[in-house]
Design a protein around this motif. Structure first.
Motif, PDB file in Angstrom:
ATOM      1  N   CYS A  69       0.863  -1.181   0.000  1.00 27.21           N
ATOM      2  CA  CYS A  69       0.000   0.000   0.000  1.00 27.21           C
ATOM      3  C   CYS A  69       0.899   1.231   0.000  1.00 27.21           C
ATOM      4  CB  CYS A  69      -0.907  -0.009   1.234  1.00 27.21           C
ATOM      5  SG  CYS A  69      -2.177   1.267   1.202  1.00 27.21           S
ATOM      6  N   HIS A 104     -10.591  -0.878   2.661  1.00 31.94           N
ATOM      7  CA  HIS A 104      -9.482  -0.660   1.708  1.00 31.94           C
ATOM      8  C   HIS A 104      -8.657  -1.940   1.527  1.00 31.94           C
ATOM      9  CE1 HIS A 104      -6.434   1.405  -0.605  1.00 31.94           C
ATOM     10  NE2 HIS A 104      -5.501   0.905   0.197  1.00 31.94           N
ATOM     11  N   ALA A 123      -3.517   6.616   0.091  1.00 31.83           N
ATOM     12  CA  ALA A 123      -4.070   5.650   1.047  1.00 31.83           C
ATOM     13  C   ALA A 123      -3.139   5.408   2.235  1.00 31.83           C
ATOM     14  CB  ALA A 123      -4.410   4.343   0.347  1.00 31.83           C
ATOM     15  N   SER A 129      -8.538  -3.165  -2.216  1.00 32.44           N
ATOM     16  CA  SER A 129      -7.282  -2.920  -2.927  1.00 32.44           C
ATOM     17  C   SER A 129      -6.176  -3.925  -2.638  1.00 32.44           C
ATOM     18  CB  SER A 129      -6.752  -1.521  -2.588  1.00 32.44           C
ATOM     19  OG  SER A 129      -7.684  -0.545  -2.963  1.00 32.44           O
ATOM     20  N   HIS A 130      -6.298  -4.688  -1.559  1.00 31.50           N
ATOM     21  CA  HIS A 130      -5.181  -5.565  -1.190  1.00 31.50           C
ATOM     22  C   HIS A 130      -5.614  -6.991  -0.864  1.00 31.50           C
ATOM     23  CE1 HIS A 130      -2.575  -2.103  -1.257  1.00 31.50           C
ATOM     24  NE2 HIS A 130      -3.470  -1.453  -0.544  1.00 31.50           N
ATOM     25  N   CYS A 154      -1.484   3.150  -4.392  1.00 31.02           N
ATOM     26  CA  CYS A 154      -2.775   3.629  -3.873  1.00 31.02           C
ATOM     27  C   CYS A 154      -2.697   5.146  -3.730  1.00 31.02           C
ATOM     28  CB  CYS A 154      -3.084   2.984  -2.538  1.00 31.02           C
ATOM     29  SG  CYS A 154      -3.148   1.189  -2.585  1.00 31.02           S
TER      30      CYS A 154
END
Ligand SMILES: [Zn+2]
Length: 265
Positions: free
Chosen positions: A109, A188, A138, A192-193, A114
């Motif tokens: 991240c 998140h 992020a 995203s991960h 991000c």
């Protein structure tokens, strides 16, 4: 990534910890690369971002938990325990667990990967102490969250631990604020991960933490349903049947029950 606004040492230590999986960094990167290569095989040249399939909704992953315990019973206020004490102790624990879960993927991240604090198609902005909107990546947003929550949970005036000290009148609204931020971080990680979490084989931990956290927040009405709507599809799947993992057959009924519960409040 933590520089600039005085994050506390404990916070730094937590975030700086390597994932406790016994895997070397190189192995993790290789595994992540493999997962990413596999999933990005889209020959049509379309941007994958917004339309990308939500891998975290796939049944083989949503069933994964580290325990089959029913969190619905676990979150209920025990008799003889003060409500604020219960909120304080659980909120602090959730903060540490979300922090730890994020630390396992924090190396991925980055400000480049991000550029905004995004969850699906929603973008979050940080607001500083004067209420001014701050544009941030992020990892910066998460750092703001962790530092400000750390400050609150260690503030004796907000989270009193000594005998005879009272909780402030603003306590509940502060707990709600903390829950909102922790929700953003969890969401998140999913949006995203998740692939990196999968590669680390930590999705069972993530699911378990999410279910426990959501059911707790729901029990005490700590999260605005509008705020959590962005993850409703996941919440419905994970939190049906009292949050027990592996449930398939009665999922629909459980989800409906859970929704009703939200509407009541
Ligand atoms: Zn990220």
């Amino acid at each position: 990534m933590l520089a600039g606004h005085g994050g506390l040492p404990a916070d730094r230590a937590l975030l700086g910890q390597p994932p406790k999986t016994g895997l070397s960094c190189k192995m993790v990167l290789q595994a992540v690369g493999k997962v990413l290569r596999k999933s990005k095989a889209k020959p049509n040249g379309k941007k994958p971002a917004a339309e990308e399939k939500k891998v975290y909704l796939e049944p083989e992953y949503t069933k994964s938990r580290i325990t089959d315990f029913g969190f619905k019973e676990l979150v209920v206020l025990p008799r003889e325990i003060d409500l604020n004490e219960w909120l304080a102790s659980n909120t602090t624990t959730f903060f540490h667990h979300v922090n730890l879960q994020y630390s396992t993927i924090s190396e991925f991240c980055t400000g480049e990967a991000c550029q905004t604090m995004a969850v699906c198609n929603t973008q979050y902005y940080w607001y500083d102490e004067r209420g001014k909107k701050v544009k941030c990546t992020a990892p910066q947003y998460v750092d703001f969250v962790m530092s400000s929550v750390q400050k609150l949970v260690t503030d004796e005036d907000v989270f009193p631990t000594k005998y005879g000290r009272e909780f402030p009148s603003s306590f509940e609204s502060l707990v709600k604020k903390i829950c909102k931020y922790l929700f953003h971080v969890l969401a998140h990680i999913y949006s995203s991960h998740f692939k990196e979490t999968l590669a680390l084989e930590l999705h069972g931990h993530l699911n378990t933490l999410y279910v426990h956290f959501i059911l707790f927040a729901r029990e005490f009405n700590l999260l605005d349903p509008k705020e959590t709507a962005v993850m409703d599809d996941l919440t419905e799947v994970l939190c049906s049947g009292g949050g027990r993992g592996g449930g398939g057959g009665d999922a629909a009924g459980g989800a409906a029950g859970a929704q009703n519960h939200v509407k009541e409040r």
